[in-house]
Design an enzyme around this catalytic site. Structure first.
Site, mmCIF file in Angstrom:
data_model
loop_
_atom_site.group_PDB
_atom_site.id
_atom_site.type_symbol
_atom_site.label_atom_id
_atom_site.label_comp_id
_atom_site.label_asym_id
_atom_site.label_seq_id
_atom_site.Cartn_x
_atom_site.Cartn_y
_atom_site.Cartn_z
ATOM 1 C CE LYS A 23 -4.371 0.736 2.100
ATOM 2 N NZ LYS A 23 -4.811 0.708 3.644
HETATM 3 C C1 E4P Z 1 -8.433 0.838 3.795
HETATM 4 O O1 E4P Z 1 -7.641 0.579 3.011
HETATM 5 C C2 E4P Z 1 -8.306 2.481 4.570
HETATM 6 O O2 E4P Z 1 -7.113 2.440 5.052
HETATM 7 C C3 E4P Z 1 -9.217 2.317 5.575
HETATM 8 O O3 E4P Z 1 -10.533 1.940 4.861
HETATM 9 C C4 E4P Z 1 -9.407 3.843 6.038
HETATM 10 O O4 E4P Z 1 -10.731 3.747 6.818
HETATM 11 P P1 E4P Z 1 -10.996 4.722 7.743
HETATM 12 O O5 E4P Z 1 -11.278 6.290 7.160
HETATM 13 O O6 E4P Z 1 -12.129 4.595 8.533
HETATM 14 O O7 E4P Z 1 -9.883 5.083 8.483
#
Ligand code: E4P
Length: 215
Positions: free
Chosen positions: A83
């Protein structure tokens, strides 16, 4: 549509995996920090539970450091997807990593132009954060629609991974728009199953059945 679990909690991952409907997992530094465990052993444990893409995020924001971190993460397990944040150095790294065959998930996407750049860089997944857009009175789902349209217009292979999901309607709307993947908290996965009319319906069927037995 593929279902990923948006957590680093091993117990939740095991429970979701036991349903047989879990396609992968996404983590981020905040989710890992919540677990209070060392990152790499935790990642290895997650990989041993789910046989699908597992997103692990880099901390670096400079090109060469992103590359080094990404290569180390990718070497941990064949299912690791690295990521990478949607910044200039991140996109440059995505391009290099995609040429090396390393899978990437470009994260923190908040606009269609960012998604277009990620696809051009060869990202495996793009993660638009819809909940965080909704939180500031923007229409997160509109972004999904725009990205799906752009990617279809040009046949980009990058998969739309709907992230920052807050409730079941987000998942349903993403599915209606044809998004490839939805990553969701464990709570939302459970909410997708339940309906009060199903519960009351079962109660009535069982009660009626009981009256038959007592005749
Ligand atoms: C996933 O890939 C993201 O990091 C995550 O969905 C972020 O979610 P949030 O906005 O609830 O922190």
């Amino acid at each position: 549509m593929k279902f990923f679990l948006d957590t680093a909690n091993v117990q939740e991952i095991r429970e979701a995996a036991s349903l047989g409907l879990l396609d992968g997992v996404t983590t981020n530094p905040s989710l890992v920090a919540k677990e209070g465990r060392e990152f790499i052993p935790l990642l290895k444990e997650i990989c041993s539970i789910v046989s699908g893409p597992i997103s692990a995020e880099v901390i670096s924001t400079q090109y060469s450091e992103i590359l080094q971190e990404a290569r180390e993460l990718a070497a941990i397990h064949q299912n690791i997807v690295v990521k990478i944040p949607l910044i200039k150095d991140g996109l440059k790294a995505v391009k290099t990593l995609s040429n090396e065959g390393i899978k990437t998930n470009v994260t923190l996407c908040f606009s269609p132009s960012q998604a277009l750049m990620a696809a051009k860089a060869g990202a495996t997944y793009i993660s638009p954060f819809i909940g965080r857009l909704d939180d500031i009175s923007h229409d997160g789902m509109k972004l999904i629609k725009q990205i799906v349209t752009i990617y279809r217009n040009y046949g980009f292979a990058t998969q739309v991974l709907v992230a920052s999901v807050r409730h079941p309607i987000h998942v349903v709307q993403a599915a209606l728009l044809g998004a490839d993947v939805c990553t969701m908290p464990f709570k939302v996965l459970e909410q997708l199953i339940h309906h009060p009319l199903t519960n009351s319906g079962i109660e009535r069927f069982l009660a009626d059945w009981k009256t038959l037995q007592s005749k």
